[in-house]
Scaffold this active site. Structure first.
Site: not given
Length: 300
Positions: A90, A94, A104, A106, A145, A175, A258, A260
């Site tokens: 991943s 920036h 981004h 992944n 694209h 939102h 859990g 890192r």
């Protein structure tokens, strides 16, 4: 199925991407190798305060767990709670320059282990890439694209439009009622063609990343800018942070399992700002981003 083959591919992909980014930036990525108490570990490659990248993280992980978290079994609730294994690369980049977009990518592989035998294990692949500009350039969006479409077309003409829409729908701030960027491709729970074909398609996406992004970065990294462009970049980075913390399933999975924390949150922008009820000036390049680019367009 061969998890060793997938792991070797991912490690080689991480190295190839880091090598190219070091050539562009001129600096060296920190190598941080870590282990996880419940099983597995990873290699985080990070650069901060570089000549080109304010922060860039290219992360490999291969982790194991005893109970699959709900976020990873949303599409197949019958496998929730199984022992699991996940591996992937991943990255989030920036750049310093506001005219160079954040990106981004992944690619990942999951296995939910069966209590019967390996033949009954559930597996899938997922991943994709998306582009988040602060200033819009049509040629950049079309190029990004087009490379994604060319990577997917050999596997079927319907994959790119389907995964493009999936990306538009996923990287959407509900939102705010706005897309995070100009999209790309996104897929998850991909296993129907069988292991070999599914793995081949994931490789095609991973291998396309540098061709999709590096030319855009190199085209924009030396563009002159001032404090006004920097302020706009930091304001829009706030939207990026909001998506990662509020909506991103990968972030939620990492924290729920859990994982890192330093590696999970390496995707966050190093600096971001929020302004109350800010509206860009009519007719400005900043206003154009929302009017022309953050609208879920078809680019190819």
């Amino acid at each position: 199925m061969s998890t060793i083959e997938v792991k070797n591919y991912l490690l080689n992909l991480q190295n190839a991407i880091v090598n190219k980014l070091e050539q562009i930036d001129g600096g060296k990525f920190l190598r941080d190798e870590w282990t996880r108490d419940e099983g597995g570990g990873g290699i985080s490659r990070i650069i901060e305060g570089g000549k080109v990248f304010e922060r860039a993280g290219v992360l490999f992980s291969h982790v194991l767990g005893k109970q699959l978290p709900p976020t990873a079994a949303a599409n197949r609730p019958e496998i929730a709670g199984r022992p699991w294994e996940a591996m992937g690369v991943s990255l989030v980049l920036h750049p310093q320059n506001p005219y160079a977009p954040t990106v981004h990518m992944n690619v990942r592989h999951f296995i939910a282990r069966s209590s019967i035998d390996a033949e009954h294990d559930a597996f899938w692949f997922g991943g994709g890439m998306d582009l988040t500009p602060y200033y819009g350039f049509e040629e950049d969006c079309i190029h990004f694209h087009r490379i994604n479409k060319e990577a997917l077309d050999p596997f079927g003409a319907d994959y790119y439009p389907h995964f493009k829409k999936w990306c538009d729908d996923y990287f959407y701030l509900k939102h705010r009622k706005e897309p995070r960027g100009v999209g790309g491709v996104f897929f998850d729970d991909f296993h129907a063609p069988g292991f070999d074909q599914s793995f081949a398609m994931k490789r095609a996406v991973g291998d396309a990343f540098l061709d999709a992004y590096a030319p855009i970065l190199e085209r924009r990294l030396a563009t002159p800018f001032g404090q006004a462009e920097r302020d706009w970049q930091l304001y829009r980075r706030g939207r990026y942070a909001e998506f990662n913390l509020v909506w991103d399933r990968g972030t939620h999975f990492g924290l729920q399992s859990g994982g890192r924390t330093e590696s999970i949150l390496a995707s966050m922008p190093p600096l971001a700002t929020w302004r109350y009820n800010y509206v860009p000036q009519v007719g400005s390049k900043e206003a154009e981003l929302g009017e022309k680019y953050l609208v879920g367009r078809d680019w190819v």
